[in-house]
Enzyme design. Structure first.
Site, PDB file in Angstrom:
ATOM      1  N   VAL A 221       0.854  -1.186   0.000  1.00 30.57           N
ATOM      2  CA  VAL A 221       0.000   0.000   0.000  1.00 30.57           C
ATOM      3  C   VAL A 221       0.889   1.235   0.000  1.00 30.57           C
ATOM      4  O   VAL A 221       1.828   1.338   0.794  1.00 30.57           O
ATOM      5  CB  VAL A 221      -0.924   0.019   1.248  1.00 30.57           C
TER       6      VAL A 221
ATOM      7  N   GLY B 224       4.260   4.120   3.289  1.00 28.51           N
ATOM      8  CA  GLY B 224       3.849   2.909   2.594  1.00 28.51           C
ATOM      9  C   GLY B 224       3.934   1.749   3.564  1.00 28.51           C
ATOM     10  O   GLY B 224       4.450   1.890   4.671  1.00 28.51           O
ATOM     11  N   LYS B 225       3.417   0.627   3.184  1.00 26.21           N
ATOM     12  CA  LYS B 225       3.555  -0.572   4.013  1.00 26.21           C
ATOM     13  C   LYS B 225       3.230  -1.779   3.162  1.00 26.21           C
ATOM     14  O   LYS B 225       2.480  -1.672   2.183  1.00 26.21           O
ATOM     15  CB  LYS B 225       2.576  -0.516   5.200  1.00 26.21           C
ATOM     16  N   GLY B 226       3.788  -2.939   3.541  1.00 28.67           N
ATOM     17  CA  GLY B 226       3.498  -4.158   2.810  1.00 28.67           C
ATOM     18  C   GLY B 226       3.285  -5.295   3.767  1.00 28.67           C
ATOM     19  O   GLY B 226       3.594  -5.190   4.954  1.00 28.67           O
TER      20      GLY B 226
END
Ligand code: NAD
Length: 433
Positions: free
Chosen positions: A73, A118-120
């Site tokens: 994201v 962001g992040k995953g």
């Protein structure tokens, strides 16, 4: 006015129990309201720019293929490339990743580094994967999110259950697929492959710096102050060690295996060495004159000047908030205090230095790692530490000043400061087309 405030808090409490993304949205709207920002601008901030879901097929050791689900994201690139970790956990959901990405935008803005958030994540239980399966999972996930990530677009880092080894694989996979060195595509790597010296200690060092700052504002010195630390992993053990070295008395620590207490102060260097030698890196079995074992949860309610929760989210909650003795709580962990506990702590005059400020040292040194990777110019550790200190002290001052001016908690001030910076960037850039 009070009625309204209570309503929003109650809404936030319900939201966190239901969904972390709802909690993020409520926080942003609350801070936005206090800043007088227009609702349409807030709508941009609460909505992630891009949400990618990927299928990650992995050939397992026994020959069968398993398909994992992964996400990346990108919450906001208004202030710079997106930045944020990758989490491997069975409970990963897209809404959790959206919330974590949003909080990264706020964290980067609080410390004023030129990154968005962001992040995953991958829905998986890494404890059930072999080393080979973990590597194939990481490499295929990297290939699947490669259209989105990049040194100038979105730079992942470690998060829960991911580490330097996984970041090394991510960098190597991107390098293989692009055909050119891709050091700057990810941070938190080992130093031998472009990691920053001082990155491992950076979050704990930031916690130590903000502890010093907050005590100074209260007219107290770190020397002789008593400290309790929950969690003795990367963040907790480094924070405890640096605080001990700076003259504080660390009277209690705890990890998943239990707690230790010595009112005269624990020998933290000896304990760090002990944990380093223990196969599971736990404090279990440590003994020394004057040290008593205590149940792990008791560390939170010890009579200490400062409490540092550095384990997991939700540790300070409505059940134990009324028993917290420490005057100052410095959040080493992400989300260690529930919104309900926050209200109780405020009523009881406890000062909470919020996670997006207190544990931002890690992302600050990630930023330094990225800068070094882009320039192929490695700094020594002293330079990294000096610059980290400068950034953390300035950020603390900014948040403190705003809290005083607006007569709000440090958490709300940090959210307001961060949101105002993100909103300003969006406003100045304008909306394309
Ligand atoms: P870690 O896995 O190295 O350490 C976690 C520690 O918490 C371990 O000592 C574990 O035994 C302990 N723990 C777990 N459950 C506990 C319990 N119920 N009671 C007491 N102790 C318990 O993790 P870390 O990297 O130190 O991260 C800790 C927190 O800090 C997390 O919330 C993480 O998201 C946050 N954080 C980490 C970094 C970083 O750079 N590592 C940066 C920002 C925020």
């Amino acid at each position: 006015m009070v009625q309204r405030g209570q309503g929003v808090v109650a809404q936030a409490i319900q939201a966190v129990e239901a969904n972390p993304y709802e909690m993020f949205k409520t926080q942003v709207r609350l801070a936005g309201e206090k800043l007088g920002l227009p609702p349409d601008l807030l709508e941009i901030v609460v909505t992630p720019e891009r949400v990618l879901e990927v299928a990650v097929p992995v050939k397992m050791d026994d020959g069968h293929i398993e398909v994992f689900t992964g996400f990346r994201v990108q919450h906001s690139s208004a202030r710079g490339p997106c930045k944020g970790g990758i989490r491997y956990h069975p409970a990963v959901t897209v809404d959790e990743v959206k919330a974590l990405a949003g909080w990264m935008s706020l964290k980067c803005a609080v410390v004023d580094i030129p990154f968005g958030g962001g992040k995953g994540g991958i829905v998986c239980d890494p404890t059930k994967l072999s080393e080979g399966e973990l590597e194939r999972l990481t490499r295929r996930y990297t290939a699947m999110i490669l259209p989105l990530i990049g040194p100038n677009r979105d730079i992942p880092a470690p998060d829960v259950n991911t580490n330097a080894k996984i970041m090394n694989w991510l960098m190597d996979t991107a390098t293989a697929l692009k055909g050119e060195p891709m050091y700057a595509i990810v941070t938190g790597k080992d130093v031998a492959v472009g990691g920053a010296r001082g990155r491992r200690e950076a979050t704990g060092r930031g916690v130590m710096i903000v502890t010093q700052e907050v005590l100074a504002r209260l007219g107290k010195k770190l020397t002789g102050a008593t400290v309790a630390v929950q969690g003795f992993g990367n963040v907790g053990s480094v924070a405890a060690l640096l605080l001990h070295q700076a003259g504080a008395r660390v009277v209690g620590v705890a990890d998943i295996s239990g707690g230790l207490y010595n009112p005269n102060g624990l020998n933290i260097p000896e304990l760090v060495e002990y944990v380093g030698r223990s196969p599971q890196r736990l404090i279990a079995g440590y003994s020394a004159p004057g040290v008593s074992p205590i149940p792990a949860q008791e560390v939170l309610t010890l009579d200490a000047d400062v409490l540092i929760p550095a384990a997991l989210e939700g540790q300070i909650n409505e059940r134990n908030a009324k028993d917290i003795m420490a005057k100052v709580i410095v959040e080493g962990a992400n989300g260690p205090t529930t919104p309900e506990a926050d209200v109780i702590l405020e009523e009881r005059g406890r000062l909470v230095v919020p996670d997006i400020l207190a544990n931002a040292g890690g992302v600050v040194v990630s930023y330094f790692e990225w800068v070094q990777n882009l320039q192929y110019f490695w700094w020594d550790e002293a330079e990294t530490n000096a610059r980290l200190e400068q950034v953390m002290r300035r950020a603390f001052q900014d948040v403190w000043t705003l809290a005083q001016e607006k007569k709000v908690t440090l958490r709300i001030a940090a959210q307001m400061l961060a949101l105002s910076r993100v909103a300003e960037a969006i406003r100045l850039r304008g909306i394309f087309p």
